[in-house]
Write a protein that holds these residues in place. Structure first.
Motif, PDB file in Angstrom:
ATOM      1  N   LEU A  22       0.841  -1.191   0.000  1.00 21.70           N
ATOM      2  CA  LEU A  22       0.000   0.000   0.000  1.00 21.70           C
ATOM      3  C   LEU A  22       0.876   1.240   0.000  1.00 21.70           C
ATOM      4  N   LYS A  23       0.655   2.125  -0.986  1.00 20.31           N
ATOM      5  CA  LYS A  23       1.369   3.391  -1.054  1.00 20.31           C
ATOM      6  C   LYS A  23       0.362   4.499  -0.779  1.00 20.31           C
ATOM      7  N   GLU A  24       0.629   5.288   0.267  1.00 18.16           N
ATOM      8  CA  GLU A  24      -0.272   6.375   0.647  1.00 18.16           C
ATOM      9  C   GLU A  24       0.393   7.702   0.331  1.00 18.16           C
ATOM     10  N   THR A  25      -0.281   8.567  -0.428  1.00 20.77           N
ATOM     11  CA  THR A  25       0.239   9.878  -0.789  1.00 20.77           C
ATOM     12  C   THR A  25      -0.881  10.905  -0.714  1.00 20.77           C
ATOM     13  N   THR A  26      -0.502  12.162  -0.822  1.00 17.92           N
ATOM     14  CA  THR A  26      -1.490  13.226  -0.961  1.00 17.92           C
ATOM     15  C   THR A  26      -1.310  13.851  -2.330  1.00 17.92           C
ATOM     16  N   ARG A  27      -2.407  14.058  -3.018  1.00 12.48           N
ATOM     17  CA  ARG A  27      -2.373  14.623  -4.355  1.00 12.48           C
ATOM     18  C   ARG A  27      -3.460  15.695  -4.438  1.00 12.48           C
ATOM     19  N   GLY A  28      -3.021  16.946  -4.656  1.00 13.13           N
ATOM     20  CA  GLY A  28      -3.982  18.046  -4.747  1.00 13.13           C
ATOM     21  C   GLY A  28      -4.785  18.252  -3.476  1.00 13.13           C
ATOM     22  N   GLY A  29      -4.152  18.000  -2.331  1.00 15.47           N
ATOM     23  CA  GLY A  29      -4.837  18.162  -1.053  1.00 15.47           C
ATOM     24  C   GLY A  29      -5.712  16.991  -0.657  1.00 15.47           C
ATOM     25  N   ARG A  30      -5.745  15.947  -1.467  1.00 16.08           N
ATOM     26  CA  ARG A  30      -6.549  14.769  -1.164  1.00 16.08           C
ATOM     27  C   ARG A  30      -5.640  13.595  -0.824  1.00 16.08           C
ATOM     28  N   PHE A  31      -6.086  12.784   0.101  1.00 20.43           N
ATOM     29  CA  PHE A  31      -5.350  11.604   0.529  1.00 20.43           C
ATOM     30  C   PHE A  31      -5.643  10.466  -0.444  1.00 20.43           C
ATOM     31  N   VAL A  32      -4.591   9.847  -1.025  1.00 24.07           N
ATOM     32  CA  VAL A  32      -4.755   8.811  -2.040  1.00 24.07           C
ATOM     33  C   VAL A  32      -4.042   7.531  -1.595  1.00 24.07           C
ATOM     34  N   LYS A  33      -4.737   6.390  -1.716  1.00 26.21           N
ATOM     35  CA  LYS A  33      -4.152   5.083  -1.429  1.00 26.21           C
ATOM     36  C   LYS A  33      -4.079   4.306  -2.740  1.00 26.21           C
ATOM     37  N   ARG A  34      -2.897   3.711  -3.028  1.00 24.72           N
ATOM     38  CA  ARG A  34      -2.711   2.899  -4.224  1.00 24.72           C
ATOM     39  C   ARG A  34      -2.024   1.602  -3.853  1.00 24.72           C
ATOM     40  N   TRP A  35      -2.535   0.507  -4.368  1.00 24.98           N
ATOM     41  CA  TRP A  35      -1.895  -0.789  -4.168  1.00 24.98           C
ATOM     42  C   TRP A  35      -0.923  -1.010  -5.304  1.00 24.98           C
ATOM     43  N   LEU A  36       0.347  -1.280  -4.994  1.00 23.81           N
ATOM     44  CA  LEU A  36       1.378  -1.544  -5.984  1.00 23.81           C
ATOM     45  C   LEU A  36       1.692  -3.031  -5.986  1.00 23.81           C
ATOM     46  N   VAL A  37       1.824  -3.603  -7.176  1.00 24.50           N
ATOM     47  CA  VAL A  37       2.134  -5.025  -7.332  1.00 24.50           C
ATOM     48  C   VAL A  37       3.643  -5.218  -7.287  1.00 24.50           C
ATOM     49  N   LEU A  38       4.084  -6.218  -6.542  1.00 19.67           N
ATOM     50  CA  LEU A  38       5.494  -6.606  -6.518  1.00 19.67           C
ATOM     51  C   LEU A  38       5.595  -8.043  -7.020  1.00 19.67           C
ATOM     52  N   CYS A  39       6.497  -8.297  -7.984  1.00 24.43           N
ATOM     53  CA  CYS A  39       6.701  -9.661  -8.476  1.00 24.43           C
ATOM     54  C   CYS A  39       7.404 -10.479  -7.389  1.00 24.43           C
ATOM     55  N   ARG A  40       7.560 -11.762  -7.618  1.00 22.90           N
ATOM     56  CA  ARG A  40       8.200 -12.624  -6.624  1.00 22.90           C
ATOM     57  C   ARG A  40       9.615 -12.185  -6.304  1.00 22.90           C
ATOM     58  N   ARG A  41      10.368 -11.746  -7.315  1.00 23.49           N
ATOM     59  CA  ARG A  41      11.762 -11.320  -7.104  1.00 23.49           C
ATOM     60  C   ARG A  41      11.818 -10.062  -6.243  1.00 23.49           C
ATOM     61  N   CYS A  42      10.984  -9.065  -6.526  1.00 26.20           N
ATOM     62  CA  CYS A  42      11.012  -7.791  -5.792  1.00 26.20           C
ATOM     63  C   CYS A  42      10.414  -7.908  -4.390  1.00 26.20           C
ATOM     64  N   SER A  43       9.463  -8.813  -4.194  1.00 27.00           N
ATOM     65  CA  SER A  43       8.815  -8.941  -2.894  1.00 27.00           C
ATOM     66  C   SER A  43       9.575  -9.840  -1.937  1.00 27.00           C
ATOM     67  N   GLY A  44      10.600 -10.540  -2.442  1.00 26.24           N
ATOM     68  CA  GLY A  44      11.400 -11.400  -1.581  1.00 26.24           C
ATOM     69  C   GLY A  44      10.796 -12.775  -1.372  1.00 26.24           C
ATOM     70  N   LEU A  45       9.715 -13.096  -2.107  1.00 26.01           N
ATOM     71  CA  LEU A  45       9.118 -14.415  -2.000  1.00 26.01           C
ATOM     72  C   LEU A  45       9.963 -15.430  -2.770  1.00 26.01           C
ATOM     73  N   PRO A  46       9.955 -16.685  -2.362  1.00 24.96           N
ATOM     74  CA  PRO A  46      10.747 -17.684  -3.098  1.00 24.96           C
ATOM     75  C   PRO A  46      10.179 -17.885  -4.496  1.00 24.96           C
ATOM     76  N   THR A  47      11.056 -18.069  -5.472  1.00 25.97           N
ATOM     77  CA  THR A  47      10.630 -18.326  -6.843  1.00 25.97           C
ATOM     78  C   THR A  47      10.486 -19.811  -7.065  1.00 25.97           C
ATOM     79  N   SER A  48       9.636 -20.188  -7.985  1.00 24.95           N
ATOM     80  CA  SER A  48       9.410 -21.604  -8.247  1.00 24.95           C
ATOM     81  C   SER A  48      10.249 -22.048  -9.440  1.00 24.95           C
ATOM     82  N   SER A  49      11.469 -22.503  -9.212  1.00 21.06           N
ATOM     83  CA  SER A  49      12.310 -23.056 -10.273  1.00 21.06           C
ATOM     84  C   SER A  49      13.296 -24.049  -9.732  1.00 21.06           C
TER      85      SER A  49
END
Length: 98
Positions: free
Chosen positions: A71-98
């Motif tokens: 979850l990335k929380e920012t303010t844009r134009g005086g409004r509070f904005v929440k955005r969910w960002l996707v992380l792949c297995r490599r970036c999120s630190g989860l084990p890869t299946s290989s």
């Protein structure tokens, strides 16, 4: 966080738990942290599962149920904005299946 009755089964998003949440179980829920067991309410934030296909911040495609969400929380134009960002297995630190 409000205490609710889980309408469907899922997993606890608290770091170090990841246990099953059963339908009908009392849980704590908020949009930022997700569903947690009552005893896990004070734990650090774990990773939320990625249920839809998306593109990671590194540009890699993340298939449904692969990787995690942050979850990335920012303010844009005086409004509070929440955005969910996707992380792949490599970036999120989860084990890869290989």
């Amino acid at each position: 966080m409000p205490v609710i009755v889980a309408k469907k089964a899922g997993s606890c998003t608290a770091a170090g738990c990841g246990g099953r949440v059963l339908k009908g179980e009392y849980v704590e829920y908020s949009a930022a942290t997700g569903t947690r067991h009552l005893e896990c309410a004070g734990a650090d934030q774990g990773m939320r599962p990625n249920l839809k296909a998306g593109t990671c911040r590194c540009g890699a495609a993340a298939a449904p149920r692969e990787g995690s969400l942050v979850l990335k929380e920012t303010t844009r134009g005086g409004r509070f904005v929440k955005r969910w960002l996707v992380l792949c297995r490599r970036c999120s630190g989860l084990p890869t299946s290989s």
